[in-house]
Every structure is written in structure tokens, then in C-alpha cells.
Design an enzyme around this catalytic site. Structure first.
Site, mmCIF file in Angstrom:
data_model
loop_
_atom_site.group_PDB
_atom_site.id
_atom_site.type_symbol
_atom_site.label_atom_id
_atom_site.label_comp_id
_atom_site.label_asym_id
_atom_site.label_seq_id
_atom_site.Cartn_x
_atom_site.Cartn_y
_atom_site.Cartn_z
ATOM 1 N N ASP A 1 -4.562 -5.434 5.588
ATOM 2 C CA ASP A 1 -4.043 -6.741 6.152
ATOM 3 C C ASP A 1 -3.215 -6.521 7.248
ATOM 4 O O ASP A 1 -2.988 -7.419 8.041
ATOM 5 C CB ASP A 1 -3.456 -7.413 4.958
ATOM 6 C CG ASP A 1 -4.516 -7.941 3.925
ATOM 7 O OD1 ASP A 1 -5.583 -7.984 4.329
ATOM 8 O OD2 ASP A 1 -4.127 -8.301 2.917
ATOM 9 N N GLY B 1 -2.448 -8.969 10.314
ATOM 10 C CA GLY B 1 -0.987 -9.239 10.449
ATOM 11 C C GLY B 1 -0.650 -9.958 9.210
ATOM 12 O O GLY B 1 -0.936 -11.221 8.819
ATOM 13 N N PHE C 1 0.803 -14.693 8.938
ATOM 14 C CA PHE C 1 0.325 -15.562 8.003
ATOM 15 C C PHE C 1 1.288 -16.291 7.365
ATOM 16 O O PHE C 1 0.879 -16.932 6.064
ATOM 17 C CB PHE C 1 -1.169 -15.557 7.400
ATOM 18 C CG PHE C 1 -2.046 -15.130 8.284
ATOM 19 C CD1 PHE C 1 -2.905 -15.864 8.969
ATOM 20 C CD2 PHE C 1 -2.433 -13.787 8.759
ATOM 21 C CE1 PHE C 1 -3.720 -15.844 9.896
ATOM 22 C CE2 PHE C 1 -3.197 -13.625 9.556
ATOM 23 C CZ PHE C 1 -4.096 -14.446 10.190
ATOM 24 N N TYR D 1 -6.914 -14.590 0.153
ATOM 25 C CA TYR D 1 -5.767 -14.303 -0.616
ATOM 26 C C TYR D 1 -4.460 -14.829 -0.188
ATOM 27 O O TYR D 1 -4.126 -14.926 1.168
ATOM 28 C CB TYR D 1 -5.530 -13.015 -0.866
ATOM 29 C CG TYR D 1 -6.257 -12.680 -2.450
ATOM 30 C CD1 TYR D 1 -5.818 -12.792 -3.555
ATOM 31 C CD2 TYR D 1 -7.501 -11.776 -2.037
ATOM 32 C CE1 TYR D 1 -6.433 -12.570 -4.756
ATOM 33 C CE2 TYR D 1 -8.329 -11.612 -3.455
ATOM 34 C CZ TYR D 1 -7.642 -12.062 -4.553
ATOM 35 O OH TYR D 1 -8.278 -11.575 -5.864
ATOM 36 N N ASP D 2 -3.617 -15.356 -1.150
ATOM 37 C CA ASP D 2 -2.192 -15.711 -1.007
ATOM 38 C C ASP D 2 -1.390 -14.539 -1.710
ATOM 39 O O ASP D 2 -1.304 -14.592 -2.924
ATOM 40 C CB ASP D 2 -1.729 -17.209 -1.517
ATOM 41 C CG ASP D 2 -2.475 -18.188 -0.644
ATOM 42 O OD1 ASP D 2 -3.784 -18.233 -0.699
ATOM 43 O OD2 ASP D 2 -1.877 -19.165 -0.384
ATOM 44 N N ASP E 1 19.524 5.220 0.822
ATOM 45 C CA ASP E 1 20.610 5.998 1.370
ATOM 46 C C ASP E 1 21.816 6.011 0.364
ATOM 47 O O ASP E 1 22.551 5.116 0.092
ATOM 48 C CB ASP E 1 21.179 5.764 2.739
ATOM 49 C CG ASP E 1 20.339 5.957 3.694
ATOM 50 O OD1 ASP E 1 19.262 6.751 3.487
ATOM 51 O OD2 ASP E 1 20.573 5.335 4.889
ATOM 52 N N GLU F 1 7.811 18.449 0.497
ATOM 53 C CA GLU F 1 7.118 17.002 0.321
ATOM 54 C C GLU F 1 5.924 17.075 -0.294
ATOM 55 O O GLU F 1 5.602 16.110 -1.112
ATOM 56 C CB GLU F 1 6.930 16.546 1.946
ATOM 57 C CG GLU F 1 8.152 16.176 2.788
ATOM 58 C CD GLU F 1 7.806 16.093 4.064
ATOM 59 O OE1 GLU F 1 8.501 15.078 4.765
ATOM 60 O OE2 GLU F 1 6.931 16.474 4.599
ATOM 61 N N ASP G 1 17.673 13.250 4.641
ATOM 62 C CA ASP G 1 17.544 11.782 4.534
ATOM 63 C C ASP G 1 16.079 11.584 4.219
ATOM 64 O O ASP G 1 15.186 11.861 4.833
ATOM 65 C CB ASP G 1 17.837 11.163 6.095
ATOM 66 C CG ASP G 1 17.593 9.576 6.040
ATOM 67 O OD1 ASP G 1 17.657 8.986 5.182
ATOM 68 O OD2 ASP G 1 17.942 9.130 7.361
#
Length: 719
Positions: free
Chosen positions: A339, A343, A347, A424-425, A484, A525, A627
Site C-alpha cells: 500500500d 500511498g 488516503f 480496505y479501511d 533510544d 543483526e 543505536d
């Protein structure tokens, strides 16, 4: 009675504006500047053709984190305010991104495509379909419908300009990089069209920038495929295909109440005024403060989240919403919606007072510039409200010995927007609790996607109406959580339990299996990438090396709430465009270059994505005293059922992540809340520690029943 509360612990600061969305004036100045660059030859029409150059997006370019922290914490220089501009260059057939700034002037622009994507240009077929391209597609469909008018009328009751067939498109648009061949399914011309499929679909080839070269390559009618319109008409008129016979049906998709509404449900009021304040893009609530924004692409985001003055998180934001569908018909068969490429924030329309948010909430306007030629204002598209959850945050009734009651209503601040993306909402909530916890949560409602029922497709969902299949699909939502904890040097810990058999000290010959705490620090990671398919430790922590009063490392826990289905197998050619969904939680070292987990271009260039989240993990950097950023994926599997008609309800359809203090404090901070209540036998009506006993005095009109309590009558007595 609405008097100001003395509950705000901090004052508003203009420094929050470093995160603020662009203003209407800033959008206009950037647009006008780009239009004035003659060498860019940008069209000023919002319906620019694919062969023209067009500004698709203007949005805030977030400054580098280190620069922002120097400004916020060390009185450093304010970072330059800049905009990102996405230009679709139809004249030359490529896409580019520019940074324009400083917004206070004089404006300049620089091409950042190379530094962001390691390529001087992006392929033209990676672009989002614009309004201008849709206009041209609709022209092609209208031409086709003129030839098909008789079959469409007989099969579906089609009447030009009176009873149309409405299109809904499949994504991705093809099967390999460079494709722009879109299956379009057609639906009855009803409000709530998404659950009125008719069994007719077309494959449109619109790769060329020259719209006269666009073609209709295939048709599907009632599960049967045809190579062209002419081939379909020949077989249809010859009676050699299984025809669909039009039938008038009522609109079971209508959301108009079946009976007239009667009465009102409970309403919420602030008896002593609001205990929060919204100023520009900053919210202050009791001990909380944060800045906010609404990205046109990724949606809701908050920054510089502080509790009692200490920063808990630098950023908490929505990144992506993805769905993978199953079907036997092409309109849904390969569909995988990403989506943010359309965007998400784009919406976020006006919220309905009293339904989408409490009537007395504070409402905030937003401004956007996406697929337009003028800045658009969306009134009341964000709401902020304090809300009694309706379940105590904590309580205890002492039955044994020292009789008494202590408790606290769970009153929390909710920051919300709702985005209606096609069918969809999504209801997006960031919730701030008085215990120091923050929750990012999404609920889905709106219409399911559906397809026409043909042989074999009951393997892909349930029938929900006459000849209508509700298609099985997944929902995956990705959040960025940049915690943080007492600074930016943090570690990642896990905690869980095992049963260990131990002898009983008072009876060594007997043994018992006892739960035991297991703690581990994760240092790389790859080790910190928790796959959905693997067993994940139940406690995941971002921790500081500082300790609380009891010697434990101060941390915040990531508690994921998810009922997700299975992720798309990695062997699938498009999987890398959504590789973030492999992981329930992934922890990476913060990099400004790794700002998002997805991309504007991921939907239409799935096979060779320009942002592949798995690459953030491949370099396997050390995450010890660094961080850290947590990327959290939640969601749910949706197997549509009869109760999804007419609308999917929010109950049980959602997920999210809760950020909970874990040894961060020396005790629960809500013990200092002004909402705490305590009383014992004989002091039930004493107002000093029980404001509920004096509620009548704190409201405008005396309509509430007086506070009474008789619980101590049934306590256990030992004498």
C-alpha cells in the site's frame, strides 16, 4: 465546567517543528520552483499523460538523526528543512528523485536518485499509476465496451452512462521486471462494488508511454479465456461458451442501516477539561510528549517520544501494509498489494466525529501533495483524545487481613488516523499509557476483495453471496520502532523460560521441575532477525547498560500482538519486495540510508526491488552498544466468511506492538498518577484519595448517581 487542567508536566516547544509535515505554503513554493526549472519541462496538469513529465510527490525530507539530536539535546544548529520531490519523466522514460531546499530559501535542487538507489535513474514502469494514466486507461476501456456492449448488456445489465461496470485492478502488473500488463476485474455499479464481481476480466498492456500503443491482450469471461475481443464476440454470438445470464439483485453491500437508528450510545466528556494539549505538530499529555507527522506514502509517524522528560523512542512509524491473495481467477490470483506504493497516508480523509473518534476529540488538518497539481487540505484527518479503556490499569481488593481497595482507571491518550485504501479501511492508533507503555496498533475494516464464483475456487475462500467468493488473504503490517533507551547506545536482549529439575532443599530426595529465567544478549543483526517460522523468545528487549535501583538493566520490551498467516515463500520471484515480512522482529543498526523497509517503487517493480529489507541484515553488523532500530511485523490471516458481508468488522482483525518498560523504572510510574484511588473500610466516601466519591462536584450538571461501595461486607473474617 471546562477549566484548564494543571496536569501537563512539560511545555510545548517549537523544536518539534523539525519533524513537521510541509505546510501548504511550503508545498506551493516547492511546486512552483520545480515548475520554473525549464530543463525539467514539468507539466502543470494533474491529468498529465504518461508521455509528459509530472511531479508525483512532494513530501518532507527527514533530516539526519544525529543532526536532529544535536539540535534537540545540545542546542546545536537547526537542521535545514528540505523536501523530497518525485518526478515521473515521461518524455525520456525514467523516474528521478530530487531534494529541494532549504525551504526558508533561496531554493535549490539536487538529484538524489544515485545516492538513494545506486542508479542514476529508475525504470519508468516502476511508477505508480497516476490519475492521468487512469484517464487514458478508462478511454481504452470505453472503446472496448463499445464493441462489447451487447454481451455486457445481456450478461451484466450494462447500460452505457447509466449502469456501468466498475474496474478494480490486480497488482503487480505482470510477471517480470518491466511489465506493465494489468488484469482488471469488473464489478456491478453499486456502492460497495468490491463484493459485486460479475465474472469478467481484461488484461491491459500499458507499458508504452504512447497510449495509442496500449492493447487489450486477453479476456476472461465466466472462467473461460479469450485471446482478443473479436475472438470472444465470435464465440459468444455462436453460443459456444457458457454464458452468464443477467439477474437483478439488491445491493447487499450497502452500509445504510437496515432499520432506522434509534437513540445514541454512550458518549465521552472531559469533566475538568482536556488533560492533553496539541500545538502545531506536538502533543503533550500528562508525563508524555511527542511530535507527529503523516507521510503521504507510509502514513502515521511520531518522533521524540518522551516520558517524564526522558526520550523513550526517536521514531515510531508505520512502514508498510501488505496483502497476498489467493484465487483461481487472474484478478486476484497474483495479487499482492503493497500500500505504501499507492500511498497509505494519501488516503487519510476526514474522520467522522463521534464514530471514527470520540465526539469531543481534538481534530487536526493535514496537507498533502501527491498525484495532484495543487496542495490538498484534508480536514480533521487526525484525531487525538484521552480515552478510558474501560478496564482498570491496575487494581487490588484486599480480602485477607488489611482490607482495602486500591486501583486506577486505564485512561490513555490515543493518536489516530484512518486510511481508506481502495476496499480496505485501516484504523491506525498510537496509544500512550500512564504506566509508561506505548502501543502501535492497527485494525482493518471496510470491504473484502472478492471474485466471481467459478469451478475450483472454493479452495481459495468461502462463498459469501450469490456467485461471490471472498478470497483468502494475508495482512502484514510493518512498524519502525527506533527506541533510544537512556541514549542511543543500546543492546538487544532476549528473555524466556525453561523448566529445570531441582531437589527440594528441605527434602533433597524429592525433585520438582521449576520455571527458570533464561537471559541472552544478541550481538549481530542476523542473530537478531526473528523469522515468523522460527520459535521466538517471548521477551525481546532494547536495553541500556544503566541499571535501575535493583541492579537490572533498564530496558523496554517489544511485545508483538499478531495472528499473521504464513509469509510468501522466499522462492517466489516477488518476495524480496516484501522481505521485511519474513521477520516477526528484526533489529538493525541505525542508518539514515535505511530509513524505510519498503519503497514507492516496490509494488510495480517487485521482481527487482530498489529497497530489499533483507539487505539491511545481510551485512550482519554488530549491534552491541549501538543505536538500534526494531522493525516489527504484525498482522492476521483473513479467511472471509458470511459475516464479512456487508463489511468486515474490527473485532479480532488487527495487530500491533506494545512497548513496555521492563526494569526501566524502580516501580510502576502510574502509582504517581492523579487518577489513583485508594480507600478502606469507613473511608469509602472520603474524597482525598478517591475522586470517584466526589464526581458530582466535578461535573457541570448533577446527573450521576452518588458514589457508593459495599464490597467490604463480604470479606473473609478470621475472628
Amino acid at each position: 465546567m471546562s477549566r484548564p487542567q494543571e496536569s501537563l508536566q512539560v511545555k510545548h516547544s517549537d523544536k518539534s517543528l523539525v519533524f513537521a509535515d510541509l505546510t501548504a505554503e511550503e508545498y506551493k513554493s516547492v511546486r512552483d520552483y520545480m515548475w520554473a526549472q525549464k530543463e525539467l519541462k514539468i507539466s502543470r496538469s494533474f491529468k498529465a499523460k504518461p508521455s509528459e513529465n509530472f511531479i508525483f510527490l512532494i513530501d518532507l525530507s527527514l533530516p539526519r538523526k544525529a543532526d536532529v539530536l544535536r539540535y534537540l539535546d545540545a542546542n546545536g544548529q537547526k537542521p535545514a528543512r528540505e523536501a523530497i520531490v518525485v518526478v515521473f519523466n515521461g518524455e525520456r522514460g525514467y523516474l528521478k528523485e530530487y531534494v529541494v531546499g532549504p525551504l526558508r530559501g533561496p531554493l535549490q535542487h539536487r538529484d538524489v536518485t544515485q545516492e538513494k538507489y545506486n542508479t542514476p535513474t529508475l525504470p519508468f514502469t516502476a511508477r505508480t499509476v497516476t490519475i492521468g494514466e487512469y484517464v487514458e486507461l478508462f478511454k481504452l476501456l470505453n472503446q472496448a465496451f463499445q464493441k462489447l456492449e451487447n454481451p455486457l448488456r445481456e450478461s451484466f445489465g450494462y447500460i452505457p452512462k447509466k449502469r456501468e461496470l466498475l474496474p478494480f485492478e490486480c497488482m503487480p502488473r505482470g510477471i517480470k521486471s518491466g511489465d506493465r500488463r494489468t488484469w482488471i476485474s469488473f464489478f456491478r455499479d453499486f456502492n460497495g462494488m468490491y463484493i459485486h464481481p460479475v465474472g469478467f476480466e481484461m488484461l491491459i498492456n500499458h507499458e508504452s508511454r504512447n497510449t495509442s500503443h496500449w492493447t487489450i491482450d486477453k479476456l476472461m469471461y465466466n472462467g473461460q479465456y479469450f485471446e482478443s475481443i473479436d475472438a470472444f464476440i465470435v464465440d459468444y454470438e455462436a453460443g459456444s461458451i457458457k454464458k452468464i445470464v443477467n439477474k437483478n439483485i439488491h445491493n447487499y453491500a450497502s452500509l445504510k442501516p437496515r432499520e432506522k437508528p434509534s437513540g445514541l450510545g454512550p458518549q465521552q466528556y472531559y469533566l475538568q477539561g482536556k488533560r492533553y494539549s496539541v500545538d502545531h505538530n506536538q502533543v503533550i499529555y500528562l508525563d508524555w510528549s511527542f511530535a507527529f507527522g503523516l507521510s503521504s506514502l507510509t502514513g502515521m509517524r511520531v518522533f521524540d517520544i518522551r516520558f517524564k522528560g526522558d526520550r523513550i523512542a526517536y521514531e515510531l512509524s508505520v512502514q508498510e501494509a501488505m496483502s497476498v491473495y489467493g484465487s483461481v481467477t487472474p484478478g486476484m490470483m497474483l495479487t499482492k498489494f503493497l500500500d505504501s506504493s499507492i500511498g497509505i497516508g494519501r488516503f487519510a480523509h476526514e474522520l467522522v466525529r463521534g464514530i471514527d473518534c470520540p465526539y469531543a476529540a481534538t481534530y487536526v488538518d493535514t496537507y498533502r501533495y501527491i498525484d495532484t497539481s495543487v496542495t490538498q487540505r484534508f480536514r480533521n484527518s487526525i484525531c487525538v483524545f484521552e480515552h478510558d479503556i474501560g478496564r482498570p490499569l491496575r487494581r487490588h481488593f484486599s480480602d485477607f487481613f488489611h482490607n482495602g481497595y486500591g486501583g486506577m482507571a486505564n485512561s490513555a491518550l490515543v493518536f489516530r488516523t484512518i486510511t481508506a485504501i481502495g476496499n480496505y479501511d485501516y484504523i491506525w492508533d498510537f496509544i500512550f499509557y500512564q504506566s509508561g507503555s506505548v502501543e502501535a496498533r492497527v485494525h482493518a475494516t471496510g470491504y473484502i476483495s472478492s471474485s466471481y464464483k467459478v469451478d475450483g475456487n472454493l479452495k481459495y475462500g468461502h462463498q459469501v453471496a450469490e456467485n461471490v467468493l471472498g478470497n483468502i488473504h494475508t495482512h502484514f503490517i510493518n512498524f519502525k520502532v527506533d527506541l533510544d533507551i537512556l541514549g542511543v547506545k543500546n543492546i538487544f536482549q532476549t528473555k524466556d523460560m525453561i523448566y529445570e529439575e531441582v531437589p527440594l532443599p528441605w527434602m533433597p530426595s524429592e525433585k520438582a521441575k521449576i520455571p527458570q529465567l533464561v537471559e541472552k544478549q544478541i550481538r549481530t543483526e542476523k542473530e537478531a532477525a526473528m523469522l515468523h517460522s522460527a520459535k521466538t523468545p517471548r521477551y525481546l528487549h532494547i536495553a541500556s547498560n544503566q541499571t535501575n535501583r535493583w541492579g537490572h538493566q533498564r530496558s523496554y520490551r517489544l511485545q508483538v500482538v499478531s495472528f499473521a498467516g504464513d509469509h510468501l515463500p522466499e522462492s517466489e520471484s516477488v518476495e524480496r519486495s516484501m522481505s521485511w515480512a519474513r521477520y516477526k522482529v528484526a533489529i538493525t543498526k541505525h542508518k539514515d540510508e535505511e530509513q524505510t523497509s519498503s519503497s514507492l517503487y516496490s509494488q510495480n517493480y517487485m521482481w527487482s526491488p530498489y529497497v530489499d529489507f533483507s539487505k539491511y541484515i545481510e551485512d550482519n553488523e554488530v549491534i552491541d552498544n549501538e543505536d538500534l532500530v526494531a522493525w516489527v511485523t504484525a498482522g492476521f490471516l483473513h479467511i472471509p466468511h458470511a459475516e464479512d458481508i456487508p463489511n468486515t468488522v474490527t473485532v479480532g482483525n488487527g495487530g500491533g506492538v506494545i512497548l513496555r518498560p521492563h526494569n526501566y523504572f524502580d516501580e510502576d510510574p502510574s502509582i504517581n498518577s492523579p487518577d489513583g484511588v485508594y480507600f478502606g473500610p469507613g473511608s469509602e466516601s472520603d474524597c482525598e484519595y478517591n475522586k470517584m466519591a466526589c464526581l458530582e462536584k466535578d461535573q457541570c450538571s448533577s446527573t450521576l448517581e452518588p458514589f457508593t461501595y459495599h464490597g467490604f461486607e463480604g470479606v473473609m473474617k478470621f475472628e
